[in-house]
Design an enzyme around this catalytic site. Structure first.
Site, PDB file in Angstrom:
ATOM      1  N   ASP A   1     -64.025   5.226  24.023  1.00 43.03           N
ATOM      2  CA  ASP A   1     -63.987   3.838  24.473  1.00 43.03           C
ATOM      3  C   ASP A   1     -65.275   3.541  25.224  1.00 43.03           C
ATOM      4  O   ASP A   1     -65.867   4.443  25.849  1.00 43.03           O
ATOM      5  CB  ASP A   1     -62.784   3.597  25.382  1.00 43.03           C
ATOM      6  CG  ASP A   1     -62.380   2.130  25.429  1.00 43.03           C
ATOM      7  OD1 ASP A   1     -61.359   1.772  24.827  1.00 43.03           O
ATOM      8  OD2 ASP A   1     -63.105   1.332  26.067  1.00 43.03           O
TER       9      ASP A   1
ATOM     10  N   ARG B   1     -43.783  -0.725  16.861  1.00 41.60           N
ATOM     11  CA  ARG B   1     -43.116  -1.776  17.623  1.00 41.60           C
ATOM     12  C   ARG B   1     -43.281  -1.470  19.101  1.00 41.60           C
ATOM     13  O   ARG B   1     -42.900  -0.390  19.559  1.00 41.60           O
ATOM     14  CB  ARG B   1     -41.632  -1.837  17.266  1.00 41.60           C
ATOM     15  CG  ARG B   1     -41.329  -2.231  15.826  1.00 41.60           C
ATOM     16  CD  ARG B   1     -39.855  -1.996  15.514  1.00 41.60           C
ATOM     17  NE  ARG B   1     -39.534  -0.574  15.588  1.00 41.60           N
ATOM     18  CZ  ARG B   1     -38.303  -0.097  15.762  1.00 41.60           C
ATOM     19  NH1 ARG B   1     -37.276  -0.934  15.896  1.00 41.60           N
ATOM     20  NH2 ARG B   1     -38.088   1.207  15.794  1.00 41.60           N
ATOM     21  N   GLU B   2     -43.836  -2.410  19.823  1.00 35.19           N
ATOM     22  CA  GLU B   2     -44.000  -2.199  21.247  1.00 35.19           C
ATOM     23  C   GLU B   2     -42.638  -1.983  21.887  1.00 35.19           C
ATOM     24  O   GLU B   2     -41.689  -2.691  21.616  1.00 35.19           O
ATOM     25  CB  GLU B   2     -44.718  -3.388  21.882  1.00 35.19           C
ATOM     26  CG  GLU B   2     -46.159  -3.503  21.402  1.00 35.19           C
ATOM     27  CD  GLU B   2     -46.931  -4.569  22.151  1.00 35.19           C
ATOM     28  OE1 GLU B   2     -46.899  -4.577  23.400  1.00 35.19           O
ATOM     29  OE2 GLU B   2     -47.571  -5.400  21.487  1.00 35.19           O
TER      30      GLU B   2
ATOM     31  N   LYS C   1     -49.499  -4.570   5.342  1.00 36.61           N
ATOM     32  CA  LYS C   1     -49.262  -4.803   6.772  1.00 36.61           C
ATOM     33  C   LYS C   1     -49.071  -6.285   7.063  1.00 36.61           C
ATOM     34  O   LYS C   1     -48.128  -6.686   7.766  1.00 36.61           O
ATOM     35  CB  LYS C   1     -50.447  -4.259   7.586  1.00 36.61           C
ATOM     36  CG  LYS C   1     -50.389  -4.577   9.089  1.00 36.61           C
ATOM     37  CD  LYS C   1     -49.111  -4.038   9.724  1.00 36.61           C
ATOM     38  CE  LYS C   1     -48.956  -4.487  11.176  1.00 36.61           C
ATOM     39  NZ  LYS C   1     -49.890  -3.863  12.087  1.00 36.61           N
TER      40      LYS C   1
ATOM     41  N   CYS D   1     -49.100  -9.068  17.457  1.00 36.79           N
ATOM     42  CA  CYS D   1     -49.102  -8.879  16.005  1.00 36.79           C
ATOM     43  C   CYS D   1     -48.645 -10.102  15.210  1.00 36.79           C
ATOM     44  O   CYS D   1     -49.417 -10.639  14.407  1.00 36.79           O
ATOM     45  CB  CYS D   1     -48.230  -7.675  15.638  1.00 36.79           C
ATOM     46  SG  CYS D   1     -48.877  -6.104  16.241  1.00 36.79           S
TER      47      CYS D   1
END
Length: 436
Positions: A30, A152-153, A205, A261
Site C-alpha cells: 500500500d 459480503r461485508e 461479477k 458494491c
C-alpha cells in the site's frame, strides 16, 4: 506459494489475510505509509468479523507482511493480485486509473513469468487493457487473469474460506494450473472453480451484483404496493420465497441497497451497456427506484408531522449500510440525515461500528450517542436504518422512558406488529399494516 496483493482496502486485506491462512507467503502493498506501519504493528484498519483473528495469527507466523515497496513484493511473488479501487467517474463508468497505473508500475519491475490477477470489480475488457500495458512496457511473459471477488461485508472471511464458487477468467493453461493450485484448499467440499474467458469472468461479477440489486428493488416495490392495497409484505415474501425458482434470500424489503458494491456495479454495468449501444432499461429502473427508496422513511415522517419538521428531534438507530460492518458508503442513513436536517430537525444517532466514519464525513451535523438508549433521550420519534442484532430485541420499557413520544419509523421491519400494538406504539414500517 508466494503471493503479492496490491492494495489493502477491504478486498485486498481480506484476500491477503485469507490466502496467508492456507499457508501461502503473502506480502501486501500500500502507498499509505501510516497504514502500513499500523498493520505491521498488528493494527487492523477495517472492521470485519473474524478477520482480526486471522490477521494477527498470520502476522505472528510471518506468513503475512506489509510494505510500501512495490519492487520488493513483485520480485518474489508468483501471483500478483491487484485489489485497487475502481470508483465511478462522473459519467458512472468505472475509473480504471488505479488499475492501469499499478499495471504500468508492475510491468517495469517484472523479470520473470508472473500471473497478474484483477481482483477488483472491473468492466468487460479490462483484462485486455491490462495486458496491453504489459505488452507495451515489457517483453517478459505474463498472464492477466480476471478473478472477481464475491465477498459480503460482515461475513467476508467465511465467503473467502468457503466460497460458493470461484470464478477465474483465463485462456492460459499455465495460469489456470497455478490458480487451481492456489484455490484448491478453499473448495475441498466440492464447490466449483469455474474457468472461463476473461470477458465472461468480468461480466459475471457485474451481472451477479446487478441481479441481486434488482431482486432487492423488486421486493421494495412490492412492499410499497402492499401498503397501498392493504397486503402484508412479510406474508408475500414468505409466499414467493418458498418457490425454489425464486429462493428466500434478498427478499427482505427496506430502505434501499447501499454499500461499496451494488450502487457502483449497477451503475457501471448500465454505463458499459450504453457504451456498447445497448439500452439496459431494467438497470435504469433499478437505480431510479433505489434512490427513491432510500428516503421512503422521510416521506412517512413528513406525512405524520403534516410536512413540518422544524424543531423536531429524532433518534436514529443505524448508520452503516448493513449490519456487521463499519462501511457507510451509499448508506441510506446518510440520505435520511441530510433530509431531516434540511427540514429543520435535529438528530442523535447510534451505530455499533459506523459512527466514526460518519463523523469524518458530516462532522457535528448530528449528535452521536454512546449507546442505543442514550440516542433516544428527548426524541420525538425513533428511526431505524440498519438491522443490527442489538436493535432486534430492545428493552421497550427503557425506550418508553427515554422517548418523548412512542413513535417508531422502522426501515428494516424489526418488530412484530402485534407486539407493537400491545405496547401502544405508533409503528410505521415497510410494506406492512400501519400501527397507530
Amino acid at each position: 506459494m508466494k503471493i503479492a496483493v496490491i492494495g489493502t482496502g477491504y478486498v485486498g486485506l481480506v484476500t491477503g489475510t485469507c490466502l496467508a491462512e492456507t499457508g501461502n507467503d503473502v506480502i501486501c502493498v500500500d502507498i499509505d505509509k501510516a497504514k502500513v506501519q499500523n498493520m505491521q504493528n498488528g493494527i487492523i484498519p477495517i472492521y470485519e468479523p473474524g478477520l482480526d483473528v486471522l490477521f494477527l495469527r498470520n502476522i505472528a507466523q510471518k506468513r503475512l507482511t506489509f510494505t510500501t515497496d512495490l519492487a520488493l513484493a513483485v520480485k518474489e511473488a508468483q501471483i500478483i493480485f491487484m485489489a485497487l479501487p475502481t470508483p465511478p467517474g462522473g459519467d458512472g463508468a468505472a475509473d480504471l486509473s488505479y488499475i492501469l497505473g499499478a499495471a504500468k508500475d508492475i510491468s517495469k519491475l517484472v523479470t520473470e513469468y508472473k500471473v497478474i490477477v484483477n481482483k477488483s470489480t472491473v468492466p468487460v475488457g479490462t483484462a485486455d487493457k491490462v495486458q496491453a500495458v504489459f505488452t507495451e512496457n515489457t517483453d517478459v511473459e505474463i498472464d492477466v487473469v480476471s478473478n472477481p471477488e464475491f465477498l459480503r461485508e460482515g461475513v467476508a472471511v467465511d465467503d473467502f474460506m468457503k466460497p460458493d464458487r470461484v470464478v477465474i477468467g483465463t485462456r492460459s493453461e499455465k495460469a489456470q494450473k497455478l490458480m487451481a493450485e492456489l484455490y484448491g484448499p478453499y473448495v475441498r467440499q466440492g464447490n466449483p472453480i469455474l474457468f472461463m474467458d476473461e470477458r465472461s469472468s468480468e461480466l459475471t461479477k457485474y451481472a451477479a451484483n446487478s441481479f441481486l440489486a434488482t431482486k432487492i428493488t423488486f421486493m421494495n416495490e412490492v412492499a410499497n404496493l402492499c401498503e397501498i392495497v392493504g397486503a402484508d409484505v412479510d406474508a408475500v415474501r414468505r409466499g414467493i420465497g418458498s418457490d425454489a425458482r425464486i429462493g428466500k434470500r434478498f427478499l427482505f424489503p427496506g430502505i434501499g441497497y447501499g454499500g461499496s458494491c451494488f450502487p457502483k456495479d449497477v451503475q457501471a454495468l448500465a454505463k458499459s451497456a450504453e457504451e456498447n449501444q445497448y439500452d439496459f432499461q431494467l438497470l435504469k429502473a433499478v437505480m431510479d427506484v433505489n434512490e427513491k427508496q432510500k428516503i421512503v422513511l422521510i416521506d412517512k415522517v413528513l406525512k405524520y408531522y403534516k410536512g413540518d419538521l422544524k424543531g423536531k428531534h429524532f433518534a436514529l438507530w443505524g448508520l452503516a449500510f448493513k449490519p456487521e460492518t463499519d462501511d457507510i458508503r451509499e448508506a441510506p442513513a446518510l440520505y435520511i440525515i441530510d433530509h431531516l436536517v434540511k427540514q429543520g430537525a435535529t438528530v442523535t444517532a447510534f451505530d455499533p461500528e459506523g459512527m466514526a466514519n460518519v463523523k469524518k464525513i458530516i462532522g457535528d451535523k448530528i449528535k452521536y450517542a454512546e449507546n442505543q438508549y442514550d440516542a433516544l433521550a428527548g426524541a420525538d420519534a425513533l428511526l431505524i436504518a440498519t438491522e443490527w442484532s442489538v436493535f432486534r430485541n430492545p428493552n421497550f420499557e427503557k425506550m418508553e422512558e427515554a422517548l418523548s413520544n412512542k413513535v417508531i419509523f422502522d426501515g428494516r421491519n424489526l418488530y412484530d406488529l402485534q407486539k407493537m400494538i400491545e405496547l401502544g406504539y405508533y409503528y410505521n414500517s415497510i410494506g406492512r399494516k400501519l400501527i397507530d
